[in-house]
Design an enzyme around this catalytic site. Structure first.
Site, mmCIF file in Angstrom:
data_model
loop_
_atom_site.group_PDB
_atom_site.id
_atom_site.type_symbol
_atom_site.label_atom_id
_atom_site.label_comp_id
_atom_site.label_asym_id
_atom_site.label_seq_id
_atom_site.Cartn_x
_atom_site.Cartn_y
_atom_site.Cartn_z
ATOM 1 N N ASN A 193 -5.983 0.798 -12.294
ATOM 2 C CA ASN A 193 -7.136 -0.805 -13.159
ATOM 3 C C ASN A 193 -8.356 0.327 -13.457
ATOM 4 O O ASN A 193 -8.620 0.468 -14.545
ATOM 5 C CB ASN A 193 -7.885 -1.333 -11.784
ATOM 6 C CG ASN A 193 -6.655 -1.982 -11.315
ATOM 7 O OD1 ASN A 193 -5.609 -2.631 -12.437
ATOM 8 N ND2 ASN A 193 -6.838 -2.680 -10.477
ATOM 9 N N GLU A 229 -1.261 -4.753 -4.784
ATOM 10 C CA GLU A 229 -0.375 -3.909 -4.350
ATOM 11 C C GLU A 229 0.621 -2.716 -3.803
ATOM 12 O O GLU A 229 1.928 -2.166 -4.137
ATOM 13 C CB GLU A 229 -1.218 -2.323 -5.605
ATOM 14 C CG GLU A 229 -2.015 -2.195 -5.203
ATOM 15 C CD GLU A 229 -2.336 -1.606 -3.473
ATOM 16 O OE1 GLU A 229 -2.868 -2.084 -2.627
ATOM 17 O OE2 GLU A 229 -2.277 -0.632 -2.903
HETATM 18 N N1 LIG Z 1 -4.717 -5.377 -11.991
HETATM 19 C C1 LIG Z 1 -4.501 -5.458 -10.580
HETATM 20 N N2 LIG Z 1 -4.668 -5.214 -9.563
HETATM 21 C C2 LIG Z 1 -4.656 -5.156 -8.344
HETATM 22 C C3 LIG Z 1 -4.350 -6.968 -8.076
HETATM 23 N N3 LIG Z 1 -4.034 -6.913 -6.786
HETATM 24 C C4 LIG Z 1 -4.875 -5.833 -6.271
HETATM 25 N N4 LIG Z 1 -4.803 -4.807 -7.194
HETATM 26 C C5 LIG Z 1 -5.552 -4.012 -7.119
HETATM 27 O O1 LIG Z 1 -5.264 -2.808 -6.162
HETATM 28 C C6 LIG Z 1 -6.051 -2.152 -5.803
HETATM 29 C C7 LIG Z 1 -5.717 -1.333 -4.575
HETATM 30 O O2 LIG Z 1 -6.483 -0.654 -3.967
HETATM 31 P P1 LIG Z 1 -6.410 0.149 -2.822
HETATM 32 O O3 LIG Z 1 -6.676 -0.755 -1.442
HETATM 33 O O4 LIG Z 1 -8.151 1.153 -2.583
HETATM 34 O O5 LIG Z 1 -5.545 1.496 -3.073
HETATM 35 P P2 LIG Z 1 -5.026 2.793 -3.435
HETATM 36 O O6 LIG Z 1 -5.884 2.466 -4.848
HETATM 37 O O7 LIG Z 1 -3.546 1.569 -4.463
HETATM 38 O O8 LIG Z 1 -5.120 3.181 -3.172
HETATM 39 P P3 LIG Z 1 -4.177 4.141 -2.022
HETATM 40 O O9 LIG Z 1 -2.819 2.633 -1.639
HETATM 41 O O10 LIG Z 1 -4.394 4.211 -0.630
HETATM 42 O O11 LIG Z 1 -3.083 4.752 -2.446
HETATM 43 C C8 LIG Z 1 -7.409 -2.779 -5.963
HETATM 44 O O12 LIG Z 1 -8.454 -2.421 -7.061
HETATM 45 C C9 LIG Z 1 -7.924 -4.098 -6.343
HETATM 46 O O13 LIG Z 1 -7.944 -4.972 -7.452
HETATM 47 C C10 LIG Z 1 -3.744 -7.377 -8.600
HETATM 48 O O14 LIG Z 1 -3.290 -8.957 -9.126
HETATM 49 N N5 LIG Z 1 -3.554 -6.635 -10.777
#
Ligand SMILES: Nc1nc2c(ncn2[C@@H]2O[C@H](COP(=O)(O)OP(=O)(O)OP(=O)(O)O)[C@@H](O)[C@H]2O)c(=O)[nH]1
Length: 316
Positions: A193, A229
């Site tokens: 993101n 995610e």
């Molecule tokens: N674009 C988008 N981002 C989302 C959505 N739901 C959650 N996110 C993003 O997903 C990200 C999840 O971040 P983290 O939980 O830190 O996980 P990560 O960066 O994937 O790290 P790891 O899981 O440890 O590999 C966050 O930045 C949320 O803003 C969505 O519907 N759309």
């Protein structure tokens, strides 16, 4: 003719005019002969059959949709025999072969001993009401479907998962069959993101969901967006070995989707981590601890370096 008789005659003329100018269609059947004594001429405008063509109860029954006929006929006969006023909805055949929804409202005129003497009633055209009802039902079905769908990716949502998980858990308990769960999470999605922007992040989630759909083997396998995610795959009738293979296949499918992830290194591709749990649940086993184990294994997969599947609780 006495004044009273003349008034009565005039009155019945008025009644007849009134009856024949309503949208509801009046009719009368003599119980002894089961023949129409009367049917309003408006019937022809509605169904195309002239009033003269309605001679017996059989004519009426023959002009009921075959799917409604037996139910309506039996119901009306039973109610009439019991001397009970009643109403029935059915599709009536028009002369041009189309059907019209009718509500027949029936009053049973009885002899002093309670036996039926005649049936009198009104037929109402309720096709518009039926159309509205159907539209409402369609909308209700659509709403229900939407309420079980993730708005972004189109796969099932958490609500749907909760219902399906509970159902499959009970099935597995009852049938003593295995059930498996794969919890999948995109690696470094925050960086994705941050690097590409939130809208691209949304597109990425859609691509991941599309890729994961490729793993579904049949209508009972369920892919859901668990939130953010994170996705889950609910796999009824699937043991640990098969679930592990499917989890790796999920990772492979996303790898093959070639989604770039420059956010955590040049030339890098998006990857997933997965936690798997499988069980043949015993009678009193609860579902939440089962989910929690899959979740814990997902976090182990993250700890162990991501882009992998974990099916055990062992420490490195
Ligand atoms: N674009 C988008 N981002 C989302 C959505 N739901 C959650 N996110 C993003 O997903 C990200 C999840 O971040 P983290 O939980 O830190 O996980 P990560 O960066 O994937 O790290 P790891 O899981 O440890 O590999 C966050 O930045 C949320 O803003 C969505 O519907 N759309």
């Amino acid at each position: 003719m006495s004044v009273d008789d003349a008034l009565l005659c005039e009155d019945s003329g008025v009644y007849k005019t009134l009856l024949e100018s309503t949208r509801a269609i009046p009719w009368k059947i003599e119980w002894a002969t089961l023949r129409f004594a009367y049917i309003g001429p408006q019937i022809e405008a509605l169904l195309g059959w002239s009033a003269q063509s309605w001679l017996t109860v059989q004519d009426w029954a023959d002009r009921i949709h075959p799917e409604d006929r037996e139910r309506v006929f039996n119901f009306c006969v039973a109610q009439s025999q019991a001397g009970m006023d009643h109403e029935a909805d059915y599709r009536a055949l028009r002369k041009d072969g189309e059907f019209v929804w009718i509500r027949d409202v029936v009053h049973v005129v009885r002899h002093a001993d309670g036996t039926p003497e005649a049936l009198i009633g009104f037929m109402f055209d309720i096709s518009e009401r039926k159309r509205t009802e159907e539209r409402l039902l369609d909308m209700q079905r659509e709403l229900e479907e939407l309420s079980y769908k993730d708005g972004l990716t189109g796969v099932a949502n958490r609500r749907r998962f909760d219902v399906a998980m509970e159902t499959e858990w009970r099935n597995a308990q009852r049938l003593r069959r295995p059930v498996s769960l794969i919890v999948l999470d995109i690696d470094y999605f925050k960086q994705y993101n941050d690097h590409y922007g939130h809208l691209e992040g949304d597109e990425c989630l859609k691509r991941v969901a599309k890729a994961l759909e490729g793993v579904l083997r049949g209508p009972r396998d369920l892919l859901c967006r668990f939130g953010g995610e994170e996705f889950v795959l609910l796999l009824p009738d699937t043991d640990e070995g098969a679930a592990m293979a499917l989890a790796w296949r999920c990772l492979d499918l996303v790898d093959k989707a070639l989604i770039p992830h420059a956010g955590h290194g040049p030339g890098k591709r998006l990857t997933l981590s997965a936690g798997v749990n499988a069980a043949v649940p015993k009678e009193h086993d609860e579902v939440n601890p089962f989910i929690a184990v899959a979740d814990r294994r997902l976090y182990l997969a993250k700890e162990r370096g991501r882009a992998r599947v974990v099916t055990d609780d062992g420490v490195l």
